[in-house]
Structure formats: C-alpha cells, structure tokens
Design a protein around this motif. Structure first.
Motif, short mmCIF file in Angstrom:
data_model
loop_
_atom_site.label_atom_id
_atom_site.label_comp_id
_atom_site.label_asym_id
_atom_site.label_seq_id
_atom_site.Cartn_x
_atom_site.Cartn_y
_atom_site.Cartn_z
N PHE A 6 0.86 -1.18 0.00
CA PHE A 6 0.00 0.00 0.00
C PHE A 6 0.90 1.24 0.00
O PHE A 6 1.60 1.50 0.98
N ARG A 7 0.87 1.98 -1.08
CA ARG A 7 1.78 3.12 -1.20
C ARG A 7 1.40 4.25 -0.26
O ARG A 7 2.26 5.04 0.14
N GLU A 11 -4.22 6.04 2.30
CA GLU A 11 -5.47 6.06 1.54
C GLU A 11 -5.68 4.74 0.81
O GLU A 11 -6.81 4.22 0.77
N ASP A 12 -4.62 4.19 0.24
CA ASP A 12 -4.74 2.90 -0.45
C ASP A 12 -5.18 1.80 0.53
O ASP A 12 -5.99 0.93 0.18
N ARG A 59 -8.86 2.22 1.36
CA ARG A 59 -9.70 1.69 0.27
C ARG A 59 -9.75 0.16 0.31
O ARG A 59 -10.79 -0.44 0.01
#
Length: 212
Positions: free
Chosen positions: A67-68, A71-72, A75
């Motif tokens: 997850f970069r 927010e990723d 989601r």
C-alpha cells in the motif's frame, strides 16, 4: 483491547460465517485485518501506518510494497467490508421468498446485539470516519450502507413495490436497524437492538413476534 477485538471477530463470524481474526501468512491480508481492527478500536484518523504494521507483525518499511499510501489501505478496508457484505447477504436463504430473506437479515443482526452494545458497529464507525476525512476518501462513506440498501430494496421490490417506494422502504428499514446499534452502544443495552428488530418484523414485514 483484545476482548474488544474478539467481539468484532465474533460479529464478523456471525454476519459472514468466516472469522477474520486468524493471522494470515499473507502480509497484505494481515495488514488489512489489522487496519480493520484498529480503525474500529482507535478510529481512522488516530491510526497510523506504523501502528497497523506493528499489529500485523509486518516491518513498517514493507507496508509500502503493498500500500503506497494510507489512503490505499483505507480503500482496501472498504473493499474488505463490501466483499463481506456481499457474501453475507447472498448467503441468507437464497431460495426463500423476500420476506423470509429480510427476516434472516434481521435475525443475523439480532445474534450480534451484544457485540453492538459492547463495541458498536464497525461499519457505522468507519462510515463516520470516512465522512470526516479528506475529499478523496469522503465519497467512500456511503458505499457500505448503499450496498445494503440496494439489497434490501431489491427484496422489497420483489414483494410488489415499485422501485422508488422500495428504496424508500429500504432506507427506513436500514436506518432503524443501524440507529438501534448506535443507541444500544450509547446505553450499553443490547435489548434495544432486539426491540427494534421486533418492531421491524411487525411493521415492515408483517410478522407478529413469537408467531414464527
């Protein structure tokens, strides 16, 4: 803390039939599981990537491989819940008539009344936190409730209501149910959930308590 999370695991098992508390050997899955837990117990804004990595037993530097951004990961948590909602709803008496499927949905909620009174509803809490987040995440706030409303609405439509009236009925149905989760949590009283479910069966489905 561990007791509170065990309640969330119990909630997930009751709703979906699959426990989410088992530690996965997949680092990505462990990160999502830990995020689900910590977002509910600590809140979305208060939970850091470092805290999630520590809970998942994943080196913090490795998180960004999966997850970069936070927010990723958020989601991915929403996607996790949407998939669980789909599995849970699709499994509720799939060959039964609409009224019986809605009753099964209410019964599944009733089986978790103690969880809602003790730790609240993870979906309600996550939706609140998403709504208070930045512009990129706020639109996600309604997705989980919308998925449930859509399913409930289709069942009401199958009883003979037109689409518009079925959606109105579905929103009222879900609002009553989720409102009972919130009030049960505020007052630490699971009986509130049972009372609301009995009222929904009587007024929305036409079932008298104790007759089925």
């Amino acid at each position: 803390m561990h007791l509170r999370y065990s309640m969330i695991v119990s909630w997930s098992t009751n709703i979906s039939g699959k426990a989410m508390g088992r530690k996965s050997t997949d680092k990505r899955a462990r990160l999502v599981q830990s995020a689900v837990k910590l977002f509910h117990l600590e809140g979305l804004q208060a939970t850091s990537i470092a805290n999630i990595a520590r809970d998942a037993d994943v080196p913090v530097g490795n998180v960004f491989y999966y997850f970069r951004t936070k927010e990723d990961l958020v989601r991915a948590v929403v996607d996790h819940w949407l998939k669980r909602i789909d599995v849970a709803l699709d499994s509720l008496l799939p060959d039964a008539n609409p009224e019986l499927r809605l009753e099964a949905f209410l019964d599944a909620s009733a089986s978790s009344a103690d969880v809602y009174a003790s730790v609240g509803c993870p979906l309600v809490g996550l939706a609140r936190d998403l709504r208070l987040s930045d512009d990129s995440l706020a639109p996600l706030a309604g997705e989980m409730a919308a998925r449930q409303c859509s399913w409930i609405g289709r069942l009401f439509e199958a009883t003979g209501l037109n689409a518009a009236d079925a959606l109105i009925r579905a929103r009222s149905f879900l609002a009553t149910l989720q409102g009972s989760f919130q009030l049960a949590f505020a007052l630490r009283d699971p009986e509130i959930v049972h009372e609301s479910i009995a009222a929904l069966k009587r007024h929305a489905l036409g079932f008298e308590p104790g007759t089925r």
